[in-house]
Design a protein around this motif. Structure first.
Motif, short mmCIF file in Angstrom:
data_model
loop_
_atom_site.label_atom_id
_atom_site.label_comp_id
_atom_site.label_asym_id
_atom_site.label_seq_id
_atom_site.Cartn_x
_atom_site.Cartn_y
_atom_site.Cartn_z
N GLY A 15 0.77 -1.20 0.02
CA GLY A 15 0.07 -0.10 -0.11
C GLY A 15 0.75 1.48 -0.03
O GLY A 15 1.82 1.36 0.64
N VAL A 16 0.29 2.11 -0.71
CA VAL A 16 1.00 3.66 -0.53
C VAL A 16 -0.07 4.31 -0.22
O VAL A 16 -1.13 4.74 -0.61
CB VAL A 16 1.30 4.20 -1.91
CG1 VAL A 16 1.71 5.36 -2.17
CG2 VAL A 16 2.43 3.08 -2.64
N ASP A 17 0.20 4.85 1.22
CA ASP A 17 -0.82 5.66 2.06
C ASP A 17 -0.23 7.19 1.78
O ASP A 17 0.79 7.40 2.64
CB ASP A 17 -0.80 5.24 3.31
CG ASP A 17 -1.75 6.18 4.11
OD1 ASP A 17 -2.76 6.85 3.62
OD2 ASP A 17 -1.97 5.73 5.32
N VAL A 18 -0.86 7.94 0.96
CA VAL A 18 -0.53 9.47 0.88
C VAL A 18 -1.16 10.15 2.12
O VAL A 18 -2.34 10.38 2.13
CB VAL A 18 -0.80 10.03 -0.57
CG1 VAL A 18 -0.40 11.25 -0.50
CG2 VAL A 18 -0.39 9.15 -1.68
N VAL A 19 -0.51 10.41 3.05
CA VAL A 19 -0.95 11.18 4.39
C VAL A 19 -1.02 12.55 4.33
O VAL A 19 -1.64 13.07 4.89
CB VAL A 19 0.06 10.57 5.40
CG1 VAL A 19 -0.10 8.98 5.71
CG2 VAL A 19 1.34 11.23 5.27
N ARG A 20 -0.37 13.30 3.42
CA ARG A 20 -0.48 14.89 3.32
C ARG A 20 -1.24 15.20 2.08
O ARG A 20 -1.26 14.61 1.12
CB ARG A 20 0.90 15.55 2.89
CG ARG A 20 1.89 15.31 4.22
CD ARG A 20 1.33 16.28 5.44
NE ARG A 20 1.14 17.67 4.95
CZ ARG A 20 1.70 18.68 5.17
NH1 ARG A 20 2.84 18.61 6.09
NH2 ARG A 20 1.57 19.96 4.77
N GLU A 21 -2.39 15.95 2.60
CA GLU A 21 -3.51 16.18 1.59
C GLU A 21 -2.87 16.96 0.30
O GLU A 21 -3.21 16.74 -0.98
CB GLU A 21 -4.46 17.08 2.21
CG GLU A 21 -5.94 17.16 1.36
CD GLU A 21 -6.94 18.00 2.06
OE1 GLU A 21 -7.15 19.15 1.83
OE2 GLU A 21 -7.23 17.55 3.33
N GLU A 22 -1.89 17.71 0.43
CA GLU A 22 -1.25 18.47 -0.73
C GLU A 22 -0.28 17.66 -1.57
O GLU A 22 0.36 17.89 -2.64
CB GLU A 22 -0.65 19.68 -0.32
CG GLU A 22 0.71 19.61 0.47
CD GLU A 22 0.26 19.53 2.08
OE1 GLU A 22 1.17 19.50 2.68
OE2 GLU A 22 -1.05 19.51 2.26
N ALA A 23 -0.05 16.26 -0.89
CA ALA A 23 1.04 15.48 -1.93
C ALA A 23 0.31 14.88 -3.11
O ALA A 23 -0.58 14.39 -2.86
CB ALA A 23 1.46 14.37 -0.88
N ASP A 24 1.15 14.92 -4.06
CA ASP A 24 0.31 14.16 -5.44
C ASP A 24 0.68 12.76 -5.30
O ASP A 24 1.90 12.38 -5.35
CB ASP A 24 1.46 14.71 -6.53
CG ASP A 24 1.12 14.18 -7.83
OD1 ASP A 24 0.35 13.58 -8.17
OD2 ASP A 24 1.66 14.69 -8.91
N PRO A 25 -0.48 12.18 -5.16
CA PRO A 25 -0.53 10.54 -5.27
C PRO A 25 0.20 9.91 -6.40
O PRO A 25 1.04 9.01 -6.01
CB PRO A 25 -1.94 10.22 -5.39
CG PRO A 25 -2.64 11.52 -4.84
CD PRO A 25 -2.08 12.51 -5.43
N SER A 26 0.26 10.40 -7.57
CA SER A 26 1.01 9.88 -8.51
C SER A 26 2.42 9.78 -8.56
O SER A 26 3.04 8.98 -8.71
CB SER A 26 0.42 10.53 -10.23
OG SER A 26 0.80 11.82 -10.20
N LEU A 27 3.02 11.27 -8.06
CA LEU A 27 4.19 11.13 -7.66
C LEU A 27 4.89 10.13 -6.59
O LEU A 27 5.88 9.62 -6.54
CB LEU A 27 4.71 12.54 -7.50
CG LEU A 27 6.04 12.96 -7.14
CD1 LEU A 27 6.98 12.79 -8.29
CD2 LEU A 27 6.02 14.43 -6.44
N MET A 28 3.91 10.09 -5.54
CA MET A 28 4.42 9.36 -4.30
C MET A 28 4.41 7.97 -4.96
O MET A 28 5.21 7.01 -4.59
CB MET A 28 3.26 9.59 -3.30
CG MET A 28 3.18 10.80 -2.55
SD MET A 28 4.83 11.27 -1.97
CE MET A 28 5.27 12.96 -2.96
N ILE A 29 3.42 7.25 -5.68
CA ILE A 29 3.53 6.05 -6.03
C ILE A 29 4.57 5.69 -7.15
O ILE A 29 5.41 4.95 -6.94
CB ILE A 29 2.24 5.58 -6.96
CG1 ILE A 29 1.04 5.54 -5.90
CG2 ILE A 29 2.15 4.51 -7.77
CD1 ILE A 29 -0.42 5.52 -6.72
#
Length: 167
Positions: free
Chosen positions: A133-147
């Protein structure tokens, strides 16, 4: 928001969906076979390319580039001087640096900016085999970039494990 990613994301020619925590298709991974270097596209549900991931061909240390719209967005590589074996640095084109540390090969690590967690990558909360799992915890973080960062770091760590340390 949590996303479920198949563990063997970087298999050449692999195409598959990444789902959100409700089981809805969120991103499509399009692995490009028959290329000189590893190349993957992360697409949205409608098939638009959001992120290109490419292994850097001519680099002293293994690195991967993340591109958006044909422009470089970030370079991911192992941190040069670190007491921690599993410590990576993401340098965005604007000069921002993100730290990635933890047990990369166990899929237990975090992405941080100035000590603040942006995403947590983990297998712990999943029962599905070969998935993390990739849990994006910061609202302003870009999910596609985190993945994309998670994919790059895992691929670099696996390559180092197979080839031996590069530093």
């Amino acid at each position: 928001m949590k996303y479920l990613v198949r563990d063997r994301l970087l298999g050449i020619g692999d195409d598959y969906w990444i789902e959100d925590e409700q089981g809805h298709k969120a991103f499509f991974v399009d692995g490009k076979a028959m290329r000189l270097r590893e190349t993957f596209e992360l697409k949205d549900r409608e098939g638009r390319v959001l992120i290109d991931i490419r292994a850097k061909v001519f680099s002293l240390r293994d690195a991967m580039t993340i591109e958006r719209g044909g422009e470089a967005l970030a370079v991911v590589r192992k941190k040069r001087f670190s007491l921690l074996r599993n410590h990576y640095r993401v340098r965005l084109v604007d000069g921002t640096e993100l730290d990635v540390s933890g047990k990369i090969l166990d899929r237990e690590f975090v992405v941080e900016y100035e000590g603040e967690m942006l995403a947590h990558i983990s297998r712990r909360w999943l029962r599905v085999r070969d998935t993390y799992g990739v849990d994006v915890v910061r609202e302003e973080a870009d999910p596609s970039l985190m993945i994309a960062i998670a994919v790059c770091v895992i691929r670099l760590a696996e390559k180092e494990r197979l080839d031996g340390p590069v530093d």
